[in-house]
Write an enzyme that holds these catalytic residues in place. Structure first.
Site, short mmCIF file in Angstrom:
data_model
loop_
_atom_site.label_atom_id
_atom_site.label_comp_id
_atom_site.label_asym_id
_atom_site.label_seq_id
_atom_site.Cartn_x
_atom_site.Cartn_y
_atom_site.Cartn_z
N GLY A 23 43.19 43.53 38.08
CA GLY A 23 42.78 42.14 37.95
C GLY A 23 43.47 41.44 36.80
N TRP A 26 44.77 37.73 37.40
CA TRP A 26 43.64 36.80 37.42
C TRP A 26 43.11 36.54 36.01
CZ3 TRP A 26 38.09 38.42 39.14
CH2 TRP A 26 37.27 37.29 39.24
N HIS A 85 49.38 47.03 28.76
CA HIS A 85 48.72 48.08 29.54
C HIS A 85 48.52 49.34 28.68
CE1 HIS A 85 48.67 45.99 33.28
NE2 HIS A 85 49.94 46.12 33.58
#
Length: 269
Positions: A23, A26, A85
């Protein structure tokens, strides 16, 4: 290593963190829209229509510090909006020590696997599943990744917030209001009465973003790879893994998740 050695976080920085395909796109759109909604230009709230959200909120390790490049991020206006990440256990110390705010999004581990397999699309589903269960995945085992940021949000709630994809899909208005509070830009009473929250939710919704022409054409350079923009907007459906995984595979991942997270309860609702 280049990020670790050269990037220095500021107190005013915002860092969007996630494991891949959880996600992230988004969340980047939402955070960018929230932080920029008060600019004088009335079109500024919809600026993500012009490009991929990854261009507005770049990744440190796979967009900025790549190919031995050391960018001068000091020239970026404050507050800087960046992404990563990198697992919390490997996160650069300056990000932990500076007091900058970190927003992490988690997602059902089964759905993450299916989306990641579609994104990479390099080996068979069965082969990818076996590797995933063994913890062989980009940025390390998904359980460690999510649990690391969950623990950090419990220990340092003023600096780290832990969002759940499923909760955001179920009640986006409440979750966006909570996110705005954490970012230090809460909605005013007038904004709420005027439907500002709902507007941002709609503008940044998965359906709105994936239907834009700019998302269907072009590519994004990530490290040494180029990925078509459309790959970042596949489906975004909660429970999509049921379409691809057998009951045995689902049971195996659920069992692994239960054993990995121990006494911390459920990572997802």
């Amino acid at each position: 290593m280049s990020v670790q050695d050269n990037f220095k976080a500021r107190l005013s920085d915002f860092l969007v963190a996630s494991s891949p395909i959880s996600g992230t796109t988004w969340l980047k759109a939402l955070v960018f829209a929230l932080l920029n909604r008060n600019l004088e230009n009335p079109k500024s709230n919809h600026v993500m229509f012009a490009s991929n959200p990854h261009e507005y909120v770049p990744f440190l390790e796979i967009q900025l510090y790549v190919k031995n490049r050391i960018p001068n991020l000091d020239v970026m206006p404050s507050p800087r909006l960046l992404a990563t990440h990198i697992p919390y256990s490997s996160l650069l110390e300056s990000a932990k020590d500076s007091g900058c705010r970190i927003v992490y999004i988690s997602r059902d581990i089964k759905d993450v696997f299916v989306s990641l397999w579609h994104f990479v699309n390099a080996i068979s589903l069965k082969g990818a599943f076996e590797s995933y269960c063994d913890g062989v995945s980009v940025y390390g085992p998904i359980w460690d990744h999510q649990l690391g940021y969950l623990k950090a949000s419990m220990a340092r709630p003023q600096c780290v917030t832990f969002l759940r994809y499923e909760e955001m899909m179920e009640d986006p208005v409440s979750e966006v209001k909570r996110l705005a509070e954490f970012l230090g830009c809460p909605f005013s009473e007038d904004e709420e009465k005027g439907g500002r929250v709902e507007e941002i939710v709609k503008v940044c919704s998965f359906d709105s973003l994936k239907d834009l022409e700019v998302k269907r054409v072009g590519e994004l350079q990530l490290s040494r790879m180029k990925r078509k923009n459309q790959l970042f907007f596949r489906r975004g459906v909660v429970g999509d893994s049921k379409r691809w995984l057998t009951p045995e595979m689902i049971g195996r991942l659920d069992g692994l998740t239960e054993s990995m997270i121990g006494a911390f309860g459920s990572l997802t609702p």
